[in-house]
Every structure is written in structure tokens, then in C-alpha cells.
Design a protein around this motif. Sequence first.
Motif, PDB file in Angstrom:
ATOM      1  N   VAL A 105       5.273   0.937 -44.556  1.00  0.00           N
ATOM      2  CA  VAL A 105       4.167   1.889 -44.764  1.00  0.00           C
ATOM      3  C   VAL A 105       4.551   3.227 -44.044  1.00  0.00           C
ATOM      4  O   VAL A 105       3.953   4.194 -43.979  1.00  0.00           O
ATOM      5  N   ARG A 106       5.878   3.264 -43.473  1.00  0.00           N
ATOM      6  CA  ARG A 106       6.172   4.322 -42.682  1.00  0.00           C
ATOM      7  C   ARG A 106       7.829   4.416 -42.615  1.00  0.00           C
ATOM      8  O   ARG A 106       8.413   3.401 -42.251  1.00  0.00           O
ATOM      9  N   THR A 107       8.271   5.813 -42.897  1.00  0.00           N
ATOM     10  CA  THR A 107       9.784   5.821 -42.662  1.00  0.00           C
ATOM     11  C   THR A 107       9.965   7.124 -41.795  1.00  0.00           C
ATOM     12  O   THR A 107       9.390   7.981 -41.989  1.00  0.00           O
ATOM     13  N   LEU A 108      10.872   6.885 -40.741  1.00  0.00           N
ATOM     14  CA  LEU A 108      11.251   7.963 -40.102  1.00  0.00           C
ATOM     15  C   LEU A 108      12.648   8.194 -39.753  1.00  0.00           C
ATOM     16  O   LEU A 108      13.267   7.096 -39.480  1.00  0.00           O
ATOM     17  N   THR A 125       0.807   0.769 -28.548  1.00  0.00           N
ATOM     18  CA  THR A 125       0.245   2.177 -28.887  1.00  0.00           C
ATOM     19  C   THR A 125       1.520   3.181 -29.600  1.00  0.00           C
ATOM     20  O   THR A 125       1.514   3.915 -29.808  1.00  0.00           O
ATOM     21  N   SER A 126       2.658   2.614 -28.897  1.00  0.00           N
ATOM     22  CA  SER A 126       3.916   3.359 -29.092  1.00  0.00           C
ATOM     23  C   SER A 126       5.023   2.597 -29.248  1.00  0.00           C
ATOM     24  O   SER A 126       5.024   1.548 -28.659  1.00  0.00           O
ATOM     25  N   PHE A 127       6.430   3.113 -29.514  1.00  0.00           N
ATOM     26  CA  PHE A 127       7.568   2.276 -29.482  1.00  0.00           C
ATOM     27  C   PHE A 127       8.753   3.137 -29.071  1.00  0.00           C
ATOM     28  O   PHE A 127       8.548   4.306 -29.200  1.00  0.00           O
ATOM     29  N   PHE A 128       9.823   2.640 -28.686  1.00  0.00           N
ATOM     30  CA  PHE A 128      11.026   3.252 -28.017  1.00  0.00           C
ATOM     31  C   PHE A 128      12.283   2.933 -28.975  1.00  0.00           C
ATOM     32  O   PHE A 128      11.968   1.778 -29.569  1.00  0.00           O
ATOM     33  N   GLU A 142       0.837   5.439 -34.609  1.00  0.00           N
ATOM     34  CA  GLU A 142      -0.138   6.088 -35.506  1.00  0.00           C
ATOM     35  C   GLU A 142       0.588   6.925 -36.703  1.00  0.00           C
ATOM     36  O   GLU A 142       1.678   7.623 -36.216  1.00  0.00           O
ATOM     37  N   THR A 143       0.215   6.554 -37.951  1.00  0.00           N
ATOM     38  CA  THR A 143       1.096   7.469 -38.836  1.00  0.00           C
ATOM     39  C   THR A 143       0.648   8.571 -38.799  1.00  0.00           C
ATOM     40  O   THR A 143      -0.415   9.076 -38.748  1.00  0.00           O
ATOM     41  N   GLU A 149       4.373  16.653 -38.968  1.00  0.00           N
ATOM     42  CA  GLU A 149       5.772  16.406 -38.808  1.00  0.00           C
ATOM     43  C   GLU A 149       5.864  15.168 -37.871  1.00  0.00           C
ATOM     44  O   GLU A 149       5.044  15.001 -37.148  1.00  0.00           O
ATOM     45  N   GLU A 150       6.861  14.352 -38.229  1.00  0.00           N
ATOM     46  CA  GLU A 150       7.236  13.155 -37.235  1.00  0.00           C
ATOM     47  C   GLU A 150       7.924  13.511 -36.371  1.00  0.00           C
ATOM     48  O   GLU A 150       9.380  13.917 -36.331  1.00  0.00           O
ATOM     49  N   GLU A 151       7.309  13.767 -35.316  1.00  0.00           N
ATOM     50  CA  GLU A 151       7.825  14.204 -33.946  1.00  0.00           C
ATOM     51  C   GLU A 151       7.925  13.117 -33.040  1.00  0.00           C
ATOM     52  O   GLU A 151       6.900  12.426 -32.557  1.00  0.00           O
ATOM     53  N   PRO A 152       8.855  13.019 -32.063  1.00  0.00           N
ATOM     54  CA  PRO A 152       8.793  11.879 -30.837  1.00  0.00           C
ATOM     55  C   PRO A 152       7.763  12.349 -29.930  1.00  0.00           C
ATOM     56  O   PRO A 152       7.728  13.606 -29.879  1.00  0.00           O
ATOM     57  N   LEU A 153       7.161  11.340 -29.204  1.00  0.00           N
ATOM     58  CA  LEU A 153       6.335  11.947 -27.987  1.00  0.00           C
ATOM     59  C   LEU A 153       7.029  12.464 -26.799  1.00  0.00           C
ATOM     60  O   LEU A 153       6.653  13.360 -26.153  1.00  0.00           O
ATOM     61  N   ASN A 154       8.358  11.620 -26.746  1.00  0.00           N
ATOM     62  CA  ASN A 154       9.021  11.902 -25.656  1.00  0.00           C
ATOM     63  C   ASN A 154      10.512  11.803 -25.946  1.00  0.00           C
ATOM     64  O   ASN A 154      10.875  10.799 -26.766  1.00  0.00           O
TER      65      ASN A 154
END
Length: 448
Positions: A105-108, A125-128, A142-143, A149-154
Motif C-alpha cells: 500500500v506504500r513504498t518509500l 502512529t509512527s515508525f522508526f 499515515e500515507t 512529498e514522503e518526508e520523515p517527521l524527524n
Amino acid sequence: RFQMKVKVLSRNPDDYVRETKLDIQRVPRNYDPSLHPFEVSREYTRALNATKLERVFAKPFLASLDGHRDGVNCLAKHTQSLSTLLSGSCDGELKVWDLTKRECVRTLQAHEGFIRGVVVRYCGTSFFTVGDDKTIKQWTMETPGYGEEEEPLNTILGKTVFTGLDHHQNKSVFATCGQQVDIWDEQRSSPIRSFSWGVDSFSSIRFNPVETDLLGSCASDRSIILYDMRESTPLKKVVMTMRSNTLCWNPMEAFHFTCANEDYNLYTYDMRFLEKPIKVHMDHVSAVLDVDYSPTGQEFVSASFDKTIRIFPKNDGHSREVYHTKRMQHVICVKWSSDSKYILSGSDEMNIRLWKANAAEKLGVLSHREREAANYSQKLKEKFQHHPQIRRIARHRHLPKSIYHQKNELRVMKEARRRKERNVRKHSKPGSVPVLSEKEKHVVSVVK
């Protein structure tokens, strides 16, 4: 004054009347054992048939999830969703899979080079992710919307390559390993605590799911090191004859963990008594690369370089099941699903495979009679499991030719070593060559 007993015939229609005309006739049963003189022999025949049918219907392979363009290096289960799986590959690509639809369902593109570890935050809610590019990245589950853009939160830049990653069960804390073991707070860009014990590199790090402040790691000097997050120094370590690749804590027994070793075996330890393992699990014919416990804590699954995965009961020295396919190459990572029904394996040839934990289990909704029949068969198999014929059929597994020959070769080598040791002891001074059990042979020392 006088009490009179009146016996009345009472018949409940539910005991003998069919619910529908399609139902089978109900027959009253008298369970008095004297009326059933051949009950055991009939049950034995039923148990034998149930065991044969189990082998006939053993079809464990369910699906292959393909889409990666390089070997699958790590897998992660979602903490809240049963049907979500994350996988990281050797080219830095991360995929999120929906297991019910069996599609990506999602590729990054998460990292440059290998993805060394993926872990989902306890809230889901998030992953590392960590990779060979010396970075730790946090991504939202969340997609992103259309055009975003596919940007990391941190993103945290480290000084060295990270080789492993795990998240705390209920705090915003995670641990990484590489040249040292670091404990990180999600809000800070530098580790809050670092551990090292004269070791140049670590291969894996795991939080204890029960005693949540305890950690275990496997190091390159053949040792397994245990830590308490609240202390400034490591607790203790056990040095083995060969290197352990990874370890997994038992989710039901706080002090027990199992490590996957390069010497083809797995070892289950009690962390309070590291002088020797509780159990040595043998069957693989090449290095064991990954291990994961079932949520019940009764079994674990191991992935090996010999292109098979095996399921071991926690107290058994040999596997109850071995899974392999012609196309599957070296299995690098393995996970047991959170509902205890499925196993997921990632291997060198870019595929993720979905297996049943019980090879002959019928999937889908079972009718009442099907469930009753399955439970009855299971009880019969347990009752007669030690009879030679039934044990032979239940234990037999067809192995690929290469593994079969390798297994025989290893048995000959082991017997030769045992014979040599016996001869040396026979011609030595009494007591000078001590008798070591299989458990004691593999532990070099315990350092506290």
C-alpha cells in the motif's frame, strides 16, 4: 409424616428431536465403559487416521508478497493492526503491506544502502528506521496525500553505522546498537545513555516485553550482554563459543530469552542463571539468522541460512515443523503474527512469504460440527502421541536433498567427536577429562 417418592418419566425433546430435517438423527449415548469394551482400539484407529489426514492436509504456504528489488533485510509488525506489515530491503526501500489484500500500500526510499532495522512505535502512529547512511528516521504511519512529498517527521544523524533498533513497550524511548548501545529519547537528538563493554560492534538489540526496562544485545565478541535502562553500566554478559546473531525475549516469561547462534543451534537462557542454557534447540544445518516468539510464549520460529524456517516448542530440543520452498533462498528475517496464527519470512530472493503456524489448520469460519471434530481429533492425537506408528507419521517431514544429506553428515561428525572424547577419557587419568553436558559445552564464561 410419610414421604412418598413418585418416579416420573421425563423426556426432553431437545435430546432426540432434530432441529431441521437436514440434520442427522440424534442417538442417545450411554457412556458406561463396561458397555464399550473395544473403545480404546477404536480410538487408536481414529487417532491414526487423524494423524495421517493431518499430514495429507498440511499445506502451510499461503502467499508470496513480491515487489522488493533487493533482498528483504528486516520485518516489523504493526503494534495496533494485525494486517499491517513493514519490510525494509537492502537497497534502502521500505514497503508497507496490507496482508488481508496481500498487496503493497506504500513504498518509500528511506535510506541510502541497507535498511538495518524497522520498528513501529507502541501507539502505532509512527515508525522508526535505521540504515547504513548513519541516520535514524521517524516516519508517520499515515500515507501522504496526493502531491505531498514522503518526508520523515524527524531525522537524527549518528556518528557511526547503526545495525539494530527496538522501541520501548510504553515510553517514548528507543534503543539502537552499532559500535555501542544507545538509549534515545524521541524528543532529543543525542542519546540519553550509552553502554559499551569493550566490544567493537553489536548486531542486535531487543527490549524485554515484560520487564520493560531490561534490554539484551548480541555482540561481535561472541557475547550476549544484558542491560538495565535505569543503570549506568551493563548488568552481565555470557560469552559463547560462537557468535549469536540475534535474540528474542519470551513475551510470557520475563527472564527467558532465546538466541540464534552461528553454530546452527538456538539457546534458551534464564537471565538469572547464565552459566548454562535451559535448553539447546538443534535441527538447522547452517547458521541461524533470526528468531521470533509466538504471542503465547509457547513456541518460537527460527530463520536460517540453510533456506528453511523451523518452529520449535520452547521446551523441546527439536523442531516440530520445517517449512521450505524450491525458490526460497537464505532466510534473513522472520516474524510471528500477533494473533499467533501466521508466520512471515523475508529472504534473499526479494520475497516475503506468508505461512500458517499450524500447517494443517483449516482457515476461515468453522461450523460447530467442524470445530467439534477438530477438537476431538486433536485430543485423540495427544492421547496416542507416544505410540510408535502414530509418532513416526506425525514426526516425518520431507526435506530437500541437500539438507537431508547435510543432516546425516552432521550426525556422523557429532558421533565421531563423541567417540574420540570417550576414547581420550578411557586412556586418561580418572577425573582429568570431565564429562560436559551439551548445555555446558557452548558457554565459555559469564562476566558480571
